[in-house]
Design a protein around this motif. Structure first.
Motif, PDB file in Angstrom:
ATOM      1  N   MET A   1      28.365 115.526  30.871  1.00 43.69           N
ATOM      2  CA  MET A   1      27.535 115.297  29.690  1.00 43.69           C
ATOM      3  C   MET A   1      26.588 114.127  29.958  1.00 43.69           C
ATOM      4  SD  MET A   1      28.676 114.372  25.765  1.00 43.69           S
ATOM      5  CE  MET A   1      29.266 116.006  25.345  1.00 43.69           C
ATOM      6  N   ASN A   2      25.281 114.349  29.819  1.00 49.12           N
ATOM      7  CA  ASN A   2      24.287 113.294  30.009  1.00 49.12           C
ATOM      8  C   ASN A   2      24.063 112.545  28.696  1.00 49.12           C
ATOM      9  OD1 ASN A   2      23.708 113.696  32.763  1.00 49.12           O
ATOM     10  ND2 ASN A   2      22.371 115.413  32.274  1.00 49.12           N
ATOM     11  N   VAL A   3      23.988 111.219  28.814  1.00 54.49           N
ATOM     12  CA  VAL A   3      23.946 110.339  27.641  1.00 54.49           C
ATOM     13  C   VAL A   3      22.783 109.372  27.771  1.00 54.49           C
ATOM     14  CG1 VAL A   3      25.197 108.487  26.436  1.00 54.49           C
ATOM     15  CG2 VAL A   3      26.436 110.491  27.291  1.00 54.49           C
ATOM     16  N   ILE A   4      22.122 109.082  26.645  1.00 58.23           N
ATOM     17  CA  ILE A   4      21.194 107.957  26.589  1.00 58.23           C
ATOM     18  C   ILE A   4      21.721 106.978  25.540  1.00 58.23           C
ATOM     19  CG2 ILE A   4      19.242 109.391  27.282  1.00 58.23           C
ATOM     20  CD1 ILE A   4      18.192 109.026  24.351  1.00 58.23           C
ATOM     21  N   ASP A   5      21.332 105.707  25.681  1.00 53.76           N
ATOM     22  CA  ASP A   5      21.854 104.649  24.820  1.00 53.76           C
ATOM     23  C   ASP A   5      20.700 103.820  24.274  1.00 53.76           C
ATOM     24  OD1 ASP A   5      23.370 102.720  23.560  1.00 53.76           O
ATOM     25  OD2 ASP A   5      24.607 102.237  25.307  1.00 53.76           O
ATOM     26  N   LEU A   6      20.402 103.994  22.991  1.00 52.89           N
ATOM     27  CA  LEU A   6      19.377 103.198  22.318  1.00 52.89           C
ATOM     28  C   LEU A   6      20.009 101.903  21.792  1.00 52.89           C
ATOM     29  CD1 LEU A   6      18.242 106.149  22.301  1.00 52.89           C
ATOM     30  CD2 LEU A   6      17.226 105.627  20.081  1.00 52.89           C
ATOM     31  N   PHE A   7      19.276 100.796  21.895  1.00 48.89           N
ATOM     32  CA  PHE A   7      19.801  99.491  21.471  1.00 48.89           C
ATOM     33  C   PHE A   7      21.099  99.214  22.230  1.00 48.89           C
ATOM     34  CE2 PHE A   7      17.901 101.806  17.891  1.00 48.89           C
ATOM     35  CZ  PHE A   7      16.769 101.029  17.664  1.00 48.89           C
ATOM     36  N   ALA A   8      21.053  99.358  23.547  1.00 47.01           N
ATOM     37  CA  ALA A   8      22.253  99.396  24.379  1.00 47.01           C
ATOM     38  C   ALA A   8      22.984  98.068  24.459  1.00 47.01           C
ATOM     39  CB  ALA A   8      21.883  99.874  25.785  1.00 47.01           C
ATOM     40  N   GLY A   9      22.291  96.952  24.241  1.00 47.04           N
ATOM     41  CA  GLY A   9      22.957  95.649  24.264  1.00 47.04           C
ATOM     42  C   GLY A   9      23.688  95.399  25.563  1.00 47.04           C
ATOM     43  N   ALA A  10      24.876  94.807  25.443  1.00 47.60           N
ATOM     44  CA  ALA A  10      25.666  94.483  26.629  1.00 47.60           C
ATOM     45  C   ALA A  10      26.265  95.720  27.285  1.00 47.60           C
ATOM     46  CB  ALA A  10      26.786  93.506  26.261  1.00 47.60           C
ATOM     47  N   GLY A  11      26.293  96.856  26.564  1.00 50.35           N
ATOM     48  CA  GLY A  11      26.741  98.088  27.195  1.00 50.35           C
ATOM     49  C   GLY A  11      28.077  98.621  26.746  1.00 50.35           C
ATOM     50  N   ALA A  20      34.748 107.947  29.199  1.00 48.87           N
ATOM     51  CA  ALA A  20      35.036 109.311  28.748  1.00 48.87           C
ATOM     52  C   ALA A  20      34.559 110.366  29.741  1.00 48.87           C
ATOM     53  CB  ALA A  20      34.394 109.547  27.384  1.00 48.87           C
ATOM     54  N   GLY A  21      33.942 109.936  30.832  1.00 44.83           N
ATOM     55  CA  GLY A  21      33.501 110.862  31.868  1.00 44.83           C
ATOM     56  C   GLY A  21      32.055 111.299  31.762  1.00 44.83           C
ATOM     57  N   CYS A  22      31.271 110.621  30.921  1.00 46.35           N
ATOM     58  CA  CYS A  22      29.860 110.973  30.756  1.00 46.35           C
ATOM     59  C   CYS A  22      28.989 110.261  31.785  1.00 46.35           C
ATOM     60  CB  CYS A  22      29.375 110.588  29.360  1.00 46.35           C
ATOM     61  SG  CYS A  22      30.254 111.413  28.017  1.00 46.35           S
ATOM     62  N   ASN A  23      27.803 110.805  31.973  1.00 45.21           N
ATOM     63  CA  ASN A  23      26.801 110.182  32.832  1.00 45.21           C
ATOM     64  C   ASN A  23      25.766 109.478  31.961  1.00 45.21           C
ATOM     65  OD1 ASN A  23      25.032 109.650  35.107  1.00 45.21           O
ATOM     66  ND2 ASN A  23      23.760 111.313  34.321  1.00 45.21           N
ATOM     67  N   VAL A  24      25.725 108.153  32.054  1.00 42.81           N
ATOM     68  CA  VAL A  24      24.742 107.380  31.295  1.00 42.81           C
ATOM     69  C   VAL A  24      23.440 107.398  32.081  1.00 42.81           C
ATOM     70  CG1 VAL A  24      24.178 105.152  30.255  1.00 42.81           C
ATOM     71  CG2 VAL A  24      26.553 105.954  30.292  1.00 42.81           C
ATOM     72  N   ALA A  25      22.466 108.141  31.577  1.00 41.30           N
ATOM     73  CA  ALA A  25      21.231 108.373  32.328  1.00 41.30           C
ATOM     74  C   ALA A  25      20.139 107.367  32.007  1.00 41.30           C
ATOM     75  CB  ALA A  25      20.712 109.786  32.038  1.00 41.30           C
ATOM     76  N   TRP A  26      20.150 106.792  30.798  1.00 43.65           N
ATOM     77  CA  TRP A  26      19.024 105.959  30.350  1.00 43.65           C
ATOM     78  C   TRP A  26      19.521 105.010  29.273  1.00 43.65           C
ATOM     79  CZ3 TRP A  26      16.475 105.198  25.681  1.00 43.65           C
ATOM     80  CH2 TRP A  26      15.157 104.725  25.722  1.00 43.65           C
ATOM     81  N   ALA A  27      19.013 103.780  29.286  1.00 42.60           N
ATOM     82  CA  ALA A  27      19.414 102.785  28.284  1.00 42.60           C
ATOM     83  C   ALA A  27      18.228 101.896  27.973  1.00 42.60           C
ATOM     84  CB  ALA A  27      20.600 101.963  28.784  1.00 42.60           C
TER      85      ALA A  27
END
Length: 304
Positions: A1-11, A20-27
């Motif tokens: 599962m590809n994920v993006i993170d808006l307002f990612a902060g410290a992460g 959870a096994g996801c791929n964080v593609a963009w933050a």
């Protein structure tokens, strides 16, 4: 599962997704320090430092799950919500970036994290109607991070937005609580005598009250309305963006270290932090607890 993170902060959200096994593609985040430390801990993700009101969503990769933690300061009781406060108005308005991003990408699922007072925002209903107009059913979940594996009582709201006919209600687990004692190192840190010259009378009173209830070892809050101590046998209270919790051990005391704050937030021990203690605590206090994010995302994946 590809994920993006808006307002990612410290992460914290990204870390939970990775667990959870996801791929964080963009933050993305508007704060350079947050982007720097997120990129150190998630080097495979693309990063952007920008006011997301101005984002070009065509430059954001396609994704299955959008994570978003719009600024909470304008909603939080801890920071006040004075009518007409332009800083708070601007803070609350960051939630509209989620609508903008969703309009362009239409991911199957969106998770929005904030304080529960987000639901009382005067513009929450128009915001929700905008998301519904884009085809999303909206389901609020108010959870305590302690129920989802963090050694901290941290009440937060997670909006589950899905492209479904009905809102999706998650049956989240309630795990055994981890105690504050599980992450405090009594052999480390910069301890000082409680009775040192210049110690504030309010602090001494909190220590006396805590000792009467909890004995020689306990926590005290350095500010706020907490006048008594807090047992080490229960989760710690909310980690905030500035030093809040002090450990009392007999006739000595100290503030939590940044490493203890990291553990209280449920970040893994390998998660990198800046050497500057104040900056590290600020980053952590703004973050999502990774174990809470992991539990929610895993439940979403089970239902996909």
């Amino acid at each position: 599962m590809n994920v993006i993170d808006l307002f990612a902060g410290a992460g914290g959200f990204s870390t939970g997704a990775s667990m959870a096994g996801c791929n964080v593609a963009w933050a993305a985040n508007h704060w350079p320090d947050a982007v720097e430390w997120h990129s150190r801990n998630h080097p495979d993700a693309a990063h952007i430092c920008q006011d997301l009101h101005q984002a070009d969503w065509s430059q954001v990769p396609t994704h299955d799950l959008m994570l978003a933690s719009p600024c909470c300061q304008g909603h939080s009781k801890a920071r006040g919500k004075a009518s007409g406060n332009p800083q708070h108005d601007a803070s609350r308005s960051t939630a509209w970036a989620v609508v903008s991003a969703a309009e362009y990408h239409r991911p199957p699922t969106i998770l929005v994290e904030n304080v529960p007072e987000f639901l009382d925002w005067q513009l929450y209903r128009p915001w929700m109607l905008a998301m519904q107009a884009l085809g999303y059913a909206v389901s609020p979940h108010v959870v305590d991070a302690a129920d989802l594996g963090a050694p901290q009582n941290r009440i937060r709201m997670f909006l589950v937005l899905t492209q479904s006919a009905q809102p999706l209600k998650l049956n989240l687990p309630t795990l055994d609580h981890l105690s504050a004692a599980s992450f405090i190192d009594f052999e480390a840190g910069r301890w000082q005598p409680i009775e040192k010259p210049g110690r504030a009378a309010a602090t001494l009173e909190r220590v006396r009250a805590g000792r009467a209830t909890h004995g020689d070892r306990f926590l005290i809050s350095y500010y706020g309305n907490t006048k008594t101590g807090r047992s080490l046998d229960r989760p710690i209270g909310t980690i905030t963006t500035r030093d809040r919790w002090a450990i009392v051990d007999g006739d000595r005391m100290r503030m939590l270290s940044r490493w203890e704050c990291r553990s209280a937030m449920s970040f893994p021990d390998t998660y990198q932090l800046p050497d500057n203690h104040r900056l590290a605590v600020h980053l952590l206090g703004n973050a999502v607890c990774p174990t809470a994010a992991k539990s929610i995302i895993e439940k979403l994946m089970d239902l996909a």
